[in-house]
Structures are given as structure tokens and as C-alpha cells.
Motif scaffolding. Structure first.
Motif, short mmCIF file in Angstrom:
data_model
loop_
_atom_site.label_atom_id
_atom_site.label_comp_id
_atom_site.label_asym_id
_atom_site.label_seq_id
_atom_site.Cartn_x
_atom_site.Cartn_y
_atom_site.Cartn_z
N PHE B 31 0.83 -1.22 0.00
CA PHE B 31 0.00 0.00 0.00
C PHE B 31 0.86 1.27 0.00
CE2 PHE B 31 -2.72 3.14 2.15
CZ PHE B 31 -3.88 3.01 1.42
N ASP B 32 1.93 1.22 0.78
CA ASP B 32 2.77 2.42 0.95
C ASP B 32 3.97 2.48 0.01
OD1 ASP B 32 1.15 3.31 3.01
OD2 ASP B 32 2.34 2.37 4.58
N ALA B 33 4.11 1.50 -0.87
CA ALA B 33 5.29 1.46 -1.74
C ALA B 33 5.27 2.62 -2.74
CB ALA B 33 5.34 0.13 -2.49
N VAL B 34 6.45 2.90 -3.29
CA VAL B 34 6.57 3.95 -4.30
C VAL B 34 5.61 3.66 -5.46
CG1 VAL B 34 8.14 4.95 -6.02
CG2 VAL B 34 8.96 4.44 -3.72
N ASP B 35 4.93 4.69 -5.94
CA ASP B 35 4.01 4.53 -7.08
C ASP B 35 4.78 4.73 -8.37
OD1 ASP B 35 1.55 4.30 -5.51
OD2 ASP B 35 2.04 6.36 -4.91
N LYS B 102 0.84 -3.50 -6.29
CA LYS B 102 -0.04 -2.34 -6.41
C LYS B 102 0.15 -1.74 -7.79
CE LYS B 102 1.40 1.37 -4.37
NZ LYS B 102 1.76 2.43 -3.43
N LEU B 105 -2.56 2.82 -7.70
CA LEU B 105 -3.07 3.02 -6.32
C LEU B 105 -3.96 1.90 -5.82
CD1 LEU B 105 -3.91 6.86 -6.42
CD2 LEU B 105 -1.89 5.77 -5.44
#
Lengths: 277, 169
Positions: B31-35, B102, B105
Motif C-alpha cells: 500500500f505504501d510502496a513507491v508509485d 499495487k 493506487l
């Protein structure tokens, strides 16, 4: 780093940003002057939180409020945390950064609570040194918030207001006054909240928190899950009568109500603030 | 949590609970990984035939591959969705690979066959397309290239690949 009253910014009346309100904020851009974010919620590399944050930043001035600085701990300052905080600061470009005058970590473990400090010279020296380091690292003054408390230490030989004033002046930092917390601690420790305010250097108070609490009869818990009570509104009025108008926000952390209800509280703060403008 | 369970005298033998904790915890990281933006089919279509020998892939930073001994993904789904009937923890005769990632988002997860898991781990580790085909040869022999193309198509569709690295010929 020096301040005087004339360069104290006034952002107006704001709200603590909570995910429950994102959609309303995006769809209707409600009449809120500014928003406070919890820093730790956005200290991540990616994902929806940062995506929303970038959109919110385009609409509202932001300030950053942390819960993990642990400025009073005897653990070394967490430089990884400060690095992440500084990185977030670059992204957010906040009006200011705040955290709590408390300790949260011990022996590398996080209590996930804002624990009170003993108010004495030894603690004062320790905290002042750490605040200076943090401010040097961030390249800006920080605001420290008074936490509510439920216990006191035998080692304390100062009043809380004497301690926080000395911290602010010796470390040359700023203050976020939570007037509800003063009310709560005053009730729990049997002091007059007005005495607290009377001793605070108003030029260092850049922000005020207003929140609700839970009264359990012989003690009050700072739950942030109810509307602000009338006694705290009256105390807020007294605070502004001593300090002049101060940037103020409503802080709700549980039982999050729809935005219109919180905006009513923001408007009530605005009305009181306008009396002291 | 997974580390706590592994090191706890009370829970260290509860392998399904440890796998569940790892799986759940990984979703936070996903969820918090780099997009990063995923590549499109057109990006693959423009690769010159000779360049495929040097082709390497960069996967989404959020991509995690798990090797489960138990029916963890099914258990996790049932518990997360608050289903009335939660499957009984069941140990597989051979391990099952699970993928979490992911894209745009949104978080995803699914199980993988052993051949796909082997291929994807090679891709993740920066191995070139021929190495991936060679791995798949063990499973599919002469159909390995076809299977590689099939997998590549699904990875692109699912937004798993964010960069293609190859010699421009």
C-alpha cells in the motif's frame, strides 16, 4: 531564531485532516481556512495517502503535526524519523511543524502514547538540547504541544506552565497550546487552568488545539471523541483575551462526525476569535 | 508481528498464523510502496526482434512474492471479508506461490503456478528474457517461449512491469 508578536502568522480556523472527510473536502471544498495533517500518516513512499495529500495541498494551507518525535525520551533522537519528517516537509511545504512535549519511546520501544515528563531542571536541560538539535536539523523552529496527563512525578519541582515556558524560551521554540489538555490536566491535578495561561508567553503561541474529552467523574481523559464542552469554550475565550487571536483548529480523533458538525465548532471558534482580533 | 510470532514460544509452531501475519503485513508495504506507472503493450510491441535477447524487466516496487506452505491466501480472504465460513487451515502437499502488488493506487493479490513464480522471480532479480525462457523450458520444453510470451502479456495487463531495459538495436 527569534520571534516577536508582529511576525506571528495567523492562518485562521482549521481542522485536523482525517480520511473520513476526504471525499467531502474534494467535492465541496468546505469553508475551512487550513488543515493539520498527522505527519506519521504520510511518512511513506507512495500510495493513496500521498496521492490525496498532494490534491489537498492544492486547496488548503497545511501544517504538520507529529506524534513520534519523543522529544523527552532518554533514547537517542531518531534521526531516521527526522530524515523522513524533513522529506515530508519538502513535499508538504507546511506553514509549521509541531509535536508534543512528552516522551513516547523507551529502550527502542514505542509506547504509542504521549507520556508526561517530570518537570525539573534535569529534564529541562535534556529537552532543550534535543529541541535545539531538531530545529537545527529541520532548519526551522518547531511548535511543542502540551499533552494532557493523568499522573505526576515525585521528581517534579516545577509547575507544568513553568516548565513549558522555560523550554520554549531556552530552546527558542514555539508553542501549540491545547486548551482542552490544560483543562483536562487542571481537573486531574487540581490546578486552575487560567493560572497556566497567565504564565505562558503569548508571542510564542502560534497555534491552539480545541477538542472534546471524556469526564469520568473524578478524572478526565483527553479522548478527542466529543464536541468541545462549554467550559473549554469559555477557557478558550479567556486564553484569547490574554493572547489575542491565535490560529486555532478543532481536533477530532474518534467518533468522527460529518464535516458540517465540525464546521459548526470551527465557526464557534471563529466567532470567539473575532472578538479578540 | 510475523517476527514476534516466529520468536514466541507460544506461537512459533503456528505456521499458518505466521504466514497470515506476513501476508497481512506485506499489504501495508504494498500500500505504501513507491508509485510507478506501468508500461503498456505498445512499449513491448516496439522492441526490435534482436533486442529480446537483452530484455530485462523492472517490476513494481510494491511487488512481493510469497511461498506458502498453508492455504494462507484463502484464510486471509475469508477473514478479511468477514465470511461466515472460514476455511480450515490446510497444509499443502507442495508450496503455493502468492503475489501481492499495487498498480495505479490499487492493491492486488493472487496465487501463481510454480512456472510463473520461477519466471517472475528471475524477472524481479534482473535476469534477461532468455534466462526466463530457459527456466520455463523445464516446465514446458518446446512451448517455453510461447509460455513466456503468455506470462509477459498477463504481467503487462496487470500492471506489474514498470520498465523495460534492453539494447536499442
Amino acid at each position: 531564531m527569534n520571534n516577536n508578536k508582529t511576525d506571528k502568522p495567523f492562518l485562521g480556523y482549521g481542522l485536523g485532516l482525517r480520511t473520513e472527510h476526504y471525499e467531502e473536502i474534494f467535492s465541496s471544498e468546505p469553508p475551512i481556512d487550513w488543515l493539520e495533517i498527522i505527519s506519521e500518516n504520510f511518512m511513506v513512499k507512495g500510495g493513496r495517502q500521498l496521492y490525496h495529500l498532494d490534491r489537498i495541498k492544492e486547496k488548503y494551507p497545511l501544517v504538520m503535526h507529529g506524534v513520534s518525535l519523543s522529544i523527552g525520551s532518554t533514547d537517542p533522537l531518531n534521526m531516521d524519523y527526522l530524515k523522513d519528517l524533513k522529506e515530508l516537509e519538502k513535499r508538504v511545504e507546511p506553514k509549521w511543524i509541531s509535536d508534543h512535549l512528552c516522551w513516547t519511546t523507551f529502550g527502542g520501544h514505542n509506547t504509542h502514547d504521549l507520556m508526561p515528563l517530570p518537570y525539573n531542571q534535569e529534564t529541562l536541560k535534556h529537552v532543550v538540547e534535543r529541541v535545539k538539535i531538531v530545529q537545527d536539523y529541520l532548519g526551522r523552529q518547531i511548535l511543542l504541544e502540551n499533552a494532557s496527563s493523568y499522573v505526576t512525578y515525585k521528581a517534579s519541582d516545577m509547575q507544568e506552565w513553568e516548565f513549558i515556558k522555560a523550554i520554549a524560551e531556552e530552546a527558542d521554540c514555539l508553542m501549540l497550546l491545547d486548551v482542552n489538555n490544560i483543562y483536562v490536566s487542571g481537573f486531574n491535578h487540581d490546578f486552575d487552568p487560567k493560572t497556566y495561561i497567565d504564565h505562558i508567553p503569548s508571542e510564542r503561541v502560534w497555534q491552539i488545539h480545541l477538542a472534546g474529552h471524556e469526564n469520568n467523574g473524578d478524572f478526565i481523559v483527553d479522548t478527542h471523541d466529543h464536541p468541545v464542552i462549554d467550559e473549554v469554550w469559555a477557557f478558550y475565550d479567556y486564553t484569547l483575551s490574554k493572547m489575542g487571536n491565535v490560529t486555532t483548529m478543532i481536533e477530532r480523533d474518534d467518533h468522527i462526525t460529518p464535516l458540517p458538525e465540525l464546521i459548526k465548532e470551527i465557526d464557534r471558534a471563529r466567532k470567539i476569535g473575532n472578538l479578540h482580533a | 508481528m510475523p517476527v514476534f510470532l516466529k520468536n514466541s514460544n507460544d506461537f512459533s509452531n503456528l505456521i499458518p498464523a505466521i504466514e497470515m501475519a506476513e501476508y497481512e503485513w506485506t499489504f501495508n508495504d504494498v500500500f505504501d510502496a513507491v508509485d510507478k506507472n506501468a508500461i503498456k503493450f505498445d512499449d513491448v510491441a516496439t522492441i526490435a526482434p534482436d533486442a529480446w535477447t537483452t530484455l530485462r524487466f523492472e517490476l513494481q516496487p510494491s511487488c512481493h512474492i510469497h511461498n506458502h506452505k498453508w492455504n494462507t491466501a484463502a484464510l486471509w480472504s475469508a477473514v478479511t471479508n468477514e465470511e461466515e465460513i472460514v476455511p480450515v487451515p490446510e497444509e499443502f502437499s507442495e508450496n503455493i506461490f502468492c503475489l501481492q502488488w499495487k498498480n495505479d493506487l490499487n492493491c492486488f493479490f493472487r496465487t501463481m503456478s510454480n512456472d510463473e513464480a520461477g519466471a517472475l522471480m528471475l524477472a524481479r532479480d534482473g535476469k534477461a528474457f532468455p534466462d526466463i525462457c530457459e527456466c520455463l523450458y523445464e516446465f514446458h520444453e518446446d512451448d517455453a517461449t510461447m509460455r513466456a510470451a503468455e506470462l509477459l502479456k498477463s504481467w503487462v495487463e496487470e500492471g506489474l512491469i514498470v520498465e523495460l531495459d534492453y539494447l536499442k538495436i
